[in-house]
Design an enzyme around this catalytic site. Structure first.
Site, PDB file in Angstrom:
ATOM      1  N   SER A 111       1.640   0.285  -5.270  1.00  0.00           N
ATOM      2  CA  SER A 111       2.691  -0.381  -6.053  1.00  0.00           C
ATOM      3  C   SER A 111       2.384  -0.206  -7.529  1.00  0.00           C
ATOM      4  O   SER A 111       1.208  -0.142  -7.924  1.00  0.00           O
ATOM      5  CB  SER A 111       2.734  -1.875  -5.716  1.00  0.00           C
ATOM      6  OG  SER A 111       3.550  -2.577  -6.628  1.00  0.00           O
ATOM      7  N   TYR A 124      -1.622  -9.893  -4.316  1.00  0.00           N
ATOM      8  CA  TYR A 124      -0.975  -8.648  -3.895  1.00  0.00           C
ATOM      9  C   TYR A 124      -1.395  -7.492  -4.792  1.00  0.00           C
ATOM     10  O   TYR A 124      -1.746  -6.403  -4.309  1.00  0.00           O
ATOM     11  CB  TYR A 124       0.546  -8.838  -3.941  1.00  0.00           C
ATOM     12  CG  TYR A 124       1.358  -7.590  -3.693  1.00  0.00           C
ATOM     13  CD1 TYR A 124       1.580  -7.128  -2.394  1.00  0.00           C
ATOM     14  CD2 TYR A 124       1.932  -6.886  -4.750  1.00  0.00           C
ATOM     15  CE1 TYR A 124       2.338  -5.989  -2.153  1.00  0.00           C
ATOM     16  CE2 TYR A 124       2.690  -5.747  -4.526  1.00  0.00           C
ATOM     17  CZ  TYR A 124       2.894  -5.304  -3.226  1.00  0.00           C
ATOM     18  OH  TYR A 124       3.645  -4.173  -3.001  1.00  0.00           O
TER      19      TYR A 124
END
Length: 210
Positions: free
Chosen positions: A153, A166
């Site tokens: 990401s 995350y």
């Protein structure tokens, strides 16, 4: 549709290749399964939801795609091992492509994360990636060809509020990608990571897998 198929045939062919895509019943994973299957790759995917998986498998069958699937919660080591046993059986001990897509986001303020939250995020987003790579290694060696794509990401390299755990897990994915790329290049196993930005899928709204 015919023009699209002709374009794909002229551009390249992946016919005869095999692939495992984790978290393929929704979101980015679903699109990856369809793209690979569209290039005639035999794909196996997994989902935590049997009903959802069955619906996808039927849709793919109707499209003429060669896709199989298993129920698997990738945060559990024993389920990962069982999944790879299934993959090895279906593909006769060989594998060409692994896409580590399944992930858990869980937005929260940093001080609100519990030990259980962090363990769940890391086991889903990082530990599963590392473990699937390890489990796939002998299958790649048997194939003499391996391609691993880890879905990271863009938040792994920037700071975004409420997703600190995350982001940390995706940073770990980036690092293990570099390590394995160096270590396994001699075996004709290429390891890369893709770091997309925000992708509008149904999973973003639920805060689940992305």
């Amino acid at each position: 549709m015919a023009d699209v198929l002709n374009f794909k045939e002229k551009r390249w062919s992946l016919k005869g290749m095999t692939a495992l895509v984790t978290g393929g019943s929704r979101g980015i994973g679903h699109a990856i399964v369809e793209e690979l299957a569209g290039f005639e790759v035999a794909v196996h995917t997994c989902s935590r939801n049997q009903t959802e998986l069955d619906q996808c498998l039927q849709e793919w069958k109707n499209k003429g795609f060669k896709v199989t699937g298993s129920v698997c919660d990738v945060s559990h080591r024993d389920q990962r091992e069982k999944l790879m046993e299934t993959v090895s059986s279906i593909f006769h001990g060989k594998l060409n492509i692994l896409v580590n897509n399944a992930a858990k986001r869980m937005p929260k303020a940093a001080v609100e994360y519990t030990a259980e939250d962090i363990s769940r995020i890391m086991s889903t987003n990082f530990e599963s990636v590392f473990h699937f790579c390890q489990l796939s290694y002998p299958l790649f060696k048997a194939s003499r060809y391996g391609r691993i794509v880890n879905i990271s990401s863009n938040s792994s390299v920037v700071a975004i509020p409420s997703v600190s755990a995350y982001e940390a897990s995706k940073g770990a994915v980036n690092q293990i990608t570099k390590n394995l790329a160096c270590e396994w290049a001699k075996d004709n196993i290429l390891v890369n990571a893709i770091s997309p930005g925000l992708i509008r899928t149904s999973l973003i709204e639920s805060g689940k897998q992305v």
